[in-house]
Design a protein around this motif. Structure first.
Motif, PDB file in Angstrom:
ATOM      1  N   GLU A 263     -10.238   2.529   2.970  1.00  0.00           N
ATOM      2  CA  GLU A 263     -11.532   2.548   1.428  1.00  0.00           C
ATOM      3  C   GLU A 263     -12.349   2.808   1.655  1.00  0.00           C
ATOM      4  O   GLU A 263     -12.848   1.890   2.456  1.00  0.00           O
ATOM      5  CB  GLU A 263     -10.377   1.688   1.319  1.00  0.00           C
ATOM      6  CG  GLU A 263      -8.747   1.121   1.233  1.00  0.00           C
ATOM      7  CD  GLU A 263      -7.865   0.183   1.024  1.00  0.00           C
ATOM      8  OE1 GLU A 263      -6.543   0.435   0.056  1.00  0.00           O
ATOM      9  OE2 GLU A 263      -8.885  -0.791   0.909  1.00  0.00           O
TER      10      GLU A 263
ATOM     11  N   LYS B 211       0.455   3.684  -2.839  1.00  0.00           N
ATOM     12  CA  LYS B 211      -0.922   4.704  -2.602  1.00  0.00           C
ATOM     13  C   LYS B 211      -1.027   5.327  -1.969  1.00  0.00           C
ATOM     14  O   LYS B 211      -1.695   6.419  -1.754  1.00  0.00           O
ATOM     15  CB  LYS B 211      -1.627   3.159  -2.617  1.00  0.00           C
ATOM     16  CG  LYS B 211      -3.387   4.077  -3.329  1.00  0.00           C
ATOM     17  CD  LYS B 211      -4.338   2.420  -2.993  1.00  0.00           C
ATOM     18  CE  LYS B 211      -4.199   1.789  -2.136  1.00  0.00           C
ATOM     19  NZ  LYS B 211      -5.867   0.461  -2.368  1.00  0.00           N
TER      20      LYS B 211
ATOM     21  N   ASN C 159     -11.875   0.192  -3.497  1.00  0.00           N
ATOM     22  CA  ASN C 159     -10.414   0.637  -2.989  1.00  0.00           C
ATOM     23  C   ASN C 159      -9.282   1.451  -3.034  1.00  0.00           C
ATOM     24  O   ASN C 159      -8.547   1.339  -3.460  1.00  0.00           O
ATOM     25  CB  ASN C 159      -9.827  -0.594  -3.427  1.00  0.00           C
ATOM     26  CG  ASN C 159     -10.104  -2.317  -2.959  1.00  0.00           C
ATOM     27  OD1 ASN C 159     -10.967  -2.095  -1.859  1.00  0.00           O
ATOM     28  ND2 ASN C 159     -10.287  -3.399  -3.900  1.00  0.00           N
ATOM     29  N   GLU C 160     -10.125   2.851  -3.125  1.00  0.00           N
ATOM     30  CA  GLU C 160      -9.563   4.031  -3.012  1.00  0.00           C
ATOM     31  C   GLU C 160      -9.290   4.445  -1.614  1.00  0.00           C
ATOM     32  O   GLU C 160     -10.574   3.918  -1.045  1.00  0.00           O
ATOM     33  CB  GLU C 160     -10.107   5.519  -4.224  1.00  0.00           C
ATOM     34  CG  GLU C 160     -10.584   4.686  -5.967  1.00  0.00           C
ATOM     35  CD  GLU C 160     -11.612   5.550  -6.271  1.00  0.00           C
ATOM     36  OE1 GLU C 160     -11.413   5.876  -7.563  1.00  0.00           O
ATOM     37  OE2 GLU C 160     -12.992   6.100  -4.967  1.00  0.00           O
ATOM     38  N   ILE C 161      -8.390   5.204  -1.073  1.00  0.00           N
ATOM     39  CA  ILE C 161      -7.993   5.453  -0.159  1.00  0.00           C
ATOM     40  C   ILE C 161      -8.450   6.972   0.618  1.00  0.00           C
ATOM     41  O   ILE C 161      -8.734   7.799  -0.420  1.00  0.00           O
ATOM     42  CB  ILE C 161      -6.697   5.861   0.704  1.00  0.00           C
ATOM     43  CG1 ILE C 161      -5.524   4.324   0.720  1.00  0.00           C
ATOM     44  CG2 ILE C 161      -6.562   5.751   2.087  1.00  0.00           C
ATOM     45  CD1 ILE C 161      -4.259   4.500   0.886  1.00  0.00           C
TER      46      ILE C 161
ATOM     47  N   ASP D 139       1.156  -1.168  -0.024  1.00  0.00           N
ATOM     48  CA  ASP D 139      -0.165  -0.256   0.349  1.00  0.00           C
ATOM     49  C   ASP D 139       0.474   1.928   0.041  1.00  0.00           C
ATOM     50  O   ASP D 139       0.229   2.288  -0.051  1.00  0.00           O
ATOM     51  CB  ASP D 139      -1.071  -0.056   1.230  1.00  0.00           C
ATOM     52  CG  ASP D 139      -2.021  -1.597   1.359  1.00  0.00           C
ATOM     53  OD1 ASP D 139      -2.514  -1.674   0.365  1.00  0.00           O
ATOM     54  OD2 ASP D 139      -2.065  -1.744   1.972  1.00  0.00           O
TER      55      ASP D 139
ATOM     56  N   GLY E 114       1.325   8.243  -2.323  1.00  0.00           N
ATOM     57  CA  GLY E 114       0.008   9.883  -3.418  1.00  0.00           C
ATOM     58  C   GLY E 114      -1.002   9.929  -2.557  1.00  0.00           C
ATOM     59  O   GLY E 114      -1.523  11.362  -2.644  1.00  0.00           O
ATOM     60  N   PHE E 115      -1.167   9.588  -1.499  1.00  0.00           N
ATOM     61  CA  PHE E 115      -2.506  10.026  -1.052  1.00  0.00           C
ATOM     62  C   PHE E 115      -2.966  11.144  -0.149  1.00  0.00           C
ATOM     63  O   PHE E 115      -3.089  12.098  -0.426  1.00  0.00           O
ATOM     64  CB  PHE E 115      -3.639   8.765  -0.514  1.00  0.00           C
ATOM     65  CG  PHE E 115      -4.624   9.042   0.242  1.00  0.00           C
ATOM     66  CD1 PHE E 115      -5.938   9.703  -0.363  1.00  0.00           C
ATOM     67  CD2 PHE E 115      -4.823   9.733   1.497  1.00  0.00           C
ATOM     68  CE1 PHE E 115      -7.753  10.274   0.785  1.00  0.00           C
ATOM     69  CE2 PHE E 115      -5.657  10.143   2.382  1.00  0.00           C
ATOM     70  CZ  PHE E 115      -7.001  10.336   1.336  1.00  0.00           C
TER      71      PHE E 115
END
Length: 147
Positions: free
Chosen positions: A41, A15, A45-47, A12, A18-19
């Motif tokens: 999430e 990801k 599956n997006e944070i 992870d 980046g978040f």
């Protein structure tokens, strides 16, 4: 909408970094702290939220709280409860945080955090770069919750 909490894993890292960077928050040190982060999430599956704790002996510094504006206060409360549980499982007895938002102080007080004076911060915690940078803001407030 459906949201799921999980402890971050090595896969992870990109990801998660980046978040938080998209929100203007530093991801420095994430590689060594990845399993000290809780992520929320959505169904794709997006944070949508995350928070981490940087350990320092039996103390820990909450850091990198990033929350999507789509989340409700109840989701944020669940996120905080999860990081507290993770910290306890990792042997952290005192959770510290730094905030410069008065509204956050009120919310965190309801969750058991207490505001402390800068002089009460353990010296060993002051060795963490993240807390030193946060304390440069003269409006910064320090809070702690002990288990």
């Amino acid at each position: 909408m459906f949201y799921q909490l999980k402890i971050a894993e090595e896969k992870d890292l990109g990801k998660l970094s980046g978040f938080v960077e998209k929100a203007g928050v530093s991801s420095e040190g994430f590689e060594s702290l990845i399993d000290y982060f809780v992520m929320m999430e959505n169904g794709e599956n997006e944070i949508v939220a995350c928070i981490g704790v940087e350990p320092n002996n039996e103390n820990g510094l909450l850091r990198s709280l990033v929350v999507s504006d789509k989340l409700k206060q109840a989701h944020i409360l669940t996120l905080f409860q999860s990081i507290q549980t993770l910290a306890e499982q990792k042997g952290i007895k005192n959770l510290f945080l730094v905030t410069n938002k008065e509204a956050s102080v009120q919310f965190l007080s309801l969750m058991g955090f207490k505001e402390i004076e800068r002089i009460a911060i353990p010296n060993q915690l002051l060795t963490l770069e993240h807390i030193r940078g946060s304390l440069e803001d003269e409006n910064a407030k320090i809070m702690v919750k002990s288990s």
